[in-house]
Design a protein around this motif. Sequence first.
Motif: not given
Lengths: 318, 440
Positions: B15, B17, B19, B168, B327, B331-332, B334
């Motif tokens: 899970r 976030p 955003r 996200p 980035l 964010p996961m 990149g």
Amino acid sequence: MEKWIVSSSPHLREGRSTQGIMRDVLIALLPAAAAAGILFGPRALLLIALCVASCVAAEWVCRRVMKRENTISDLSAAVTGMLLAFNLPVGLHPLMAVFGCVVAIVVVKQMFGGIGQNFVNPALTARIVLMTSFPSPMSSWVQPFAYLDGSDAVTAASPLGILKESAGAGLPGYLDLFLGARPGCLGETCALALLLGGVYLVARRVIHPAVPLTYLAVAAALSALAGRDVLTELMTGGLLLGAIFMATDYTTTPVTLKGRVIFAAGCGVLTMLIRLFGSLPEGVSFSIILMNLLVPYLEKWTRPRPFGAQKEGRGRAG
Amino acid sequence: MERIVKPYRVHGGARVPHRKNTAHAETRAMPAPARVLLPMQQHVGAPCEPLVKKGDRVLVGQKIAGSGAAVSAPIHASVSGTVAGVEKVLLPGGRVSDAVVIDSDGSMEPDPSLRPPKAETLEEFLAAVRESGLVGLGGAGFPAHVKLRVPAGKAVDTLILNGAECEPYITSDHREALEHPQDVVEGARLVQGMLGIPRVILAVEDNKPDAIAALRAAAGDAPGFAVLPLRSRYPQGAEKVLVKACTNRKIPLGKLPADAGCIVMNITSAGFLARYFRTGMPLVQRRITVDGSAIQNPANVLVPVGTRIRDVVAFLGGYRGEPRKLLMGGPMMGLALPDDGAPVLKQNNGILAFGGADAKLPEPSACIRCGRCVAGCPMNLEPLLLEQLAEQRDAAGLARSGVAACMECGTCAYRCPAHRPLMQAIRLGKNLVKQAGGKN
């Protein structure tokens, strides 16, 4: 021109930490600690505090001596202290308890590399060392509420001891067992408090419910087969404490859920074998330690197959 | 329209976030920047060779670079103006590529020779897709014409349009579904018709109910179409996870979706195809999400490909506070960039800038064997084991443990309570296996 930080993805973290997990375990142990205080008096609370302090101090000294970064803030030593105290009779001499803490932290945990590296459960191993070193003080049980009339020295037989010796005459009733009003180690007696802690750990996703439930279910099934009273069996000895807090220890159990469930089932079988056929009344500690030793094999047998891998192309030698 | 109620079960994930701060604002179009940098490598495959030289005048949509290699995609001028030369640029991920630099004349004059391409046969269609310069717009950058060419002997019965957008912040596909749902459906029908695929699944995470509704309305009763709401759980949009969730089929290790009877295409790619076959304008601009704690006014922006990131940020009002991390992508997955002078690439769906605490990661501590990385791995690997093997430089052990199957989604490192650099170790492990393989 700014200086940009370049690092490997992912650039986001869930927000959980080792310290947070250990804090959750400590919170989950609080109801049982409170129950110990009520059932066995202030001395129980002092013993818990002593064990927590000794474990943390032993870890601090050990890391200093080894010139390693200090890890007491991850709270794992405090958890070990609390669990070890829960496995002691309330009347144990404080120096013996301190000795147990040193064994747990120095010998079992730090000598093998510290958190995440020990291959057996530190608190349980220390309990076994204490049991073999000081068999008589380690099995001198005190009646609950005896502290109220100042009769600390009165020793009594534990329910499993009664089962072993006299086939069940004089056992406490279900309600007493559920609330913990029976002789035993100071943190293991109150089923209600332990279950509360277990529910908290599941709700916080610290442990998977399948692990304690498998342990308890296997033990229940075997005791039913053996014709023993299932509820009494589940609520006596260290079964609930072991199933909820020890058989779920991350470091000393397999990493996959499948492996953990097999681990728990093995604990259930061994516990009942010891209870039914061993010369000791209780087998939770030994069964968990024995299963700890089997973890490398369980890991090998339960290694997951990569998603999309063909059956024959499994490609994983142990 | 066919209704699929529920996705199939997939393993692992996390899970994260959401955003999705920019989901509900209209895409803003950016005016011509002063200069664009068009790297010759904006796709998986062979790099392009420049077709223009310093001093040449170019128009929007004019092909300025191409390659004869089968796996490649041509590159087109994204502004009108003069070629200033060919420069070396650092691509995200550390590779260096030649880039054609164009100084814009500000007029954005389109190439008058552009015509809607003819696509009566499959070959004509695929040739036209190649000339469009389209690559996977979701981030992977795989040339679309290669993806759409079904290898002989393989039967594809399902076209999956990937609108999961599980990273996200990123909302560029979400905005495509809201702003151009008809184009998405038209592009999908085009591919469906040309390739003769019976079933089309538009898959969108269920955190975007408005996108699901828009696509449902646009699809109407188109034959074989279904809109599938996916669980909002990272990484639903990863190809292998998506194929499993949509069809319950597993792509065999080392194989392509076609081996499971599927073609997976990003929804913005489908929308682009519809517009391209209407107008003939190749891939010269794209929508990117610009967000993060260090961005003054987060938004989706339509930018000419090759626009420098700092120009895009400046268009949105600049940075907020002191930005420390930049980035390309979410964010996961990149990539962190060393410089905001880097250009926006075709496959780039987002630019994120972070400052202060958001730019830093917590310090790692010892692994406690909690098993969260194992439970979270969508590929069913054991990241903690891979990390150990990588530290021991054990290439054989890494290969046996399936390190090559890792798709680098980062779920393991995201979930790790000890903040182990698992993803970094696994990347190292993959390289160790490659090097060891090269020696044999």
